[in-house]
Design an enzyme around this catalytic site. Structure first.
Site, short mmCIF file in Angstrom:
data_model
loop_
_atom_site.label_atom_id
_atom_site.label_comp_id
_atom_site.label_asym_id
_atom_site.label_seq_id
_atom_site.Cartn_x
_atom_site.Cartn_y
_atom_site.Cartn_z
N HIS A 73 19.94 37.14 -13.60
CA HIS A 73 19.80 36.05 -14.57
C HIS A 73 18.69 36.35 -15.57
CE1 HIS A 73 18.21 32.07 -15.89
NE2 HIS A 73 19.49 31.89 -16.15
N GLU A 76 19.98 38.60 -18.21
CA GLU A 76 20.81 37.87 -19.18
C GLU A 76 19.94 37.33 -20.31
OE1 GLU A 76 22.38 33.40 -19.43
OE2 GLU A 76 22.73 34.39 -17.50
N HIS A 77 18.77 36.81 -19.98
CA HIS A 77 17.85 36.30 -21.00
C HIS A 77 17.29 37.43 -21.86
CE1 HIS A 77 17.05 31.94 -20.02
NE2 HIS A 77 17.85 32.30 -19.02
N GLU A 153 14.15 26.16 -17.55
CA GLU A 153 15.57 26.05 -17.21
C GLU A 153 15.73 25.64 -15.75
OE1 GLU A 153 19.58 28.89 -16.91
OE2 GLU A 153 17.81 29.60 -18.01
#
EC number: 3.4.24.64
Length: 466
Positions: A73, A76-77, A153
């Protein structure tokens, strides 16, 4: 005169019909494989003005360790923070200049990067995606800045009680195993992940044999293959490559019958998810389990005429005000899954009854599902599956997910036939195999003091109907 003209037209139409032929004009999926193992799949609509192109990678949070959980994840950022050829500003400007939408997401078993653009800009979109996949800078300053973004987030996810409950459900069902970890990872990992962790994940998992380049809409298959050869031919291959859809030697996850309860009496509602072990994408029981899930369906008390819905469980719960809503689910992974129901209720004194009647209906599937409810469920499932394929991005999602998980793509017609083939006997068989007298995983959050203990709930998994 007019009568003669109409008769002549009718004769003309009869003549035309005698020469009519049936032509299948529906799109089909073309699949090619490059020499390094990268798969290219397209579903072309020649007259479409837009297209979706993207890369589906057979790697997500399941490919992490306890120490590196959250890396996929985090990557992904970092993908949109600049490459060796493009600064972050240049990347954003180039995407805006062609009017494209660039996006990415991470799941437990997949990572996806995709773009929706005008058909003429597909070469630019493929170039951008290949650049961020292979040449992201992963600068230390950007990594430090992104930690705060991911932590915020995580705070937002923690406010979504459904997400919280399902994360706990995975954690108890697959205790101490990769599928039991969250996608974002724990806070300590988010604060400690370093560039070497990100680079190592890329080196291990971003390999050609684990990737599918998908194009839908206004794309030409051979043109996309050439673009793939141009931009992805230098991708390495896994040390022990496997064909997509083939399970590795990694041991199948062990499903653990257990529970997690997080009590918060300040909340006005109880949120409960209960699930048995489900099936993987390629299981022969996949479609029967999906039909059985559709028999229970979803329900919300805000629905008009909710007591008249075809689902017996909907009727029982709405007539007795046992819950605010429920959602049945059948979640599949490569080699296992979770099949169950998620309930939200403010009727806190009757949580026992809510679960009792739910599991009683589950039990009934092993004994006496009806022809009518099975046929209705099949129709609803087909409609849901086929209507979800609306737009180039949705079709690309379907192609990418299917090929990564099974190595092939079922056409809508094949899916329809597979659902139609499910019988009442199939429902009885899978219910007896996966539901009857089976251990379950339970996750509950909120005002749950009225929820009975695991052992008493477990008894309902094999109770007789009367």
């Amino acid at each position: 005169m007019l009568g003669r003209v109409l008769k002549s037209a009718a004769r003309s139409q009869r003549g035309l019909r005698s020469f009519a032929t049936t032509t299948n004009l529906g799109p089909f999926t073309e699949i090619s494989t490059l020499s390094n193992g990268l798969t290219v799949a397209t579903e072309s609509q020649p007259h479409a003005q837009t297209a979706t192109v993207g890369v589906w990678i057979d790697a997500g949070s399941r490919a992490e360790t306890d120490k590196t959980n959250g890396t996929a994840h985090f990557l992904e950022h970092m993908a949109f923070k600049g490459t060796g050829r493009r600064s972050q500003h240049a990347l954003e400007l180039e995407v805006e200049n062609i009017g494209a939408h660039l996006n990415a997401y991470t799941s437990r078993e997949q990572t996806v990067y995709y773009a929706k653009s005008f058909s003429k800009d597909v070469p630019v979109a493929v170039d951008i995606i290949s650049d961020i996949l292979q040449n992201s800078k992963l600068e230390s300053g950007a990594i430090e800045r992104e930690r705060d973004v991911i932590l915020r987030e995580q705070q937002e996810v923690d406010k979504q009680l459904e997400e919280v409950v399902f994360d706990h459900l995975h954690a108890v069902a697959f205790q101490g195993q990769p599928l039991g970890r969250t996608i974002l990872g724990p806070k300590n990992n988010i604060l400690s992940i370093q560039r070497d962790d990100l680079a190592s994940y890329i080196q291990t998992n971003y390999t050609a044999d684990r990737m599918v380049l998908v194009g839908t809409g206004g794309v030409d298959h051979q043109s996309l293959v050439k673009l793939a050869e141009k931009h992805f031919s230098s991708l390495p291959v896994s040390a022990n490559p496997l064909a997509l859809g083939r399970l590795s030697s990694e041991r199948k996850p062990t499903f653990v019958g257990s529970e997690a309860r997080i009590r918060d009496d300040e909340l006005p509602t109880a949120h409960v998810a209960i699930a048995v072990e489900g099936v993987g994408w390629s299981s022969p029981d996949y479609f029967p389990m999906m039909v059985m899930q559709s028999i229970f369906g979803n329900w919300d008390r805000s629905l008009g005429a909710s007591s008249l819905l075809s689902s017996r469980l909907s009727h029982i719960i709405s007539s007795n005000s046992l819950a605010n809503s429920f959602m049945s689910f059948s979640t599949s992974y490569s080699d296992t899954g979770l099949w169950g129901i998620y309930l939200v209720s403010e009727n806190l004194m009757n949580l026992d009854d809510t679960l009792h009647f739910t599991l009683k209906e589950w039990t009934r599937m092993s004994i006496a599902p009806t022809e009518g409810e099975v046929e209705r469920a099949k129709s609803q499932l087909k409609a849901g599956l086929l209507l979800s394929l609306d737009g180039t991005t949705a079709v690309a999602e379907d192609i990418g997910r299917q090929i990564v998980t099974s190595g092939k793509r079922m056409t809508p017609a094949q899916i329809e036939n597979a659902v139609d083939a499910v019988s009442v006997d199939d429902i009885k068989r899978v219910a007896q195999k996966y539901l009857w007298d089976k251990d379950f995983a339970l996750a509950a959050f909120g005002n749950i003091d009225g929820l009975k203990d695991y052992g008493r709930i477990r008894n309902d998994m094999s109770s007789m109907l009367y």
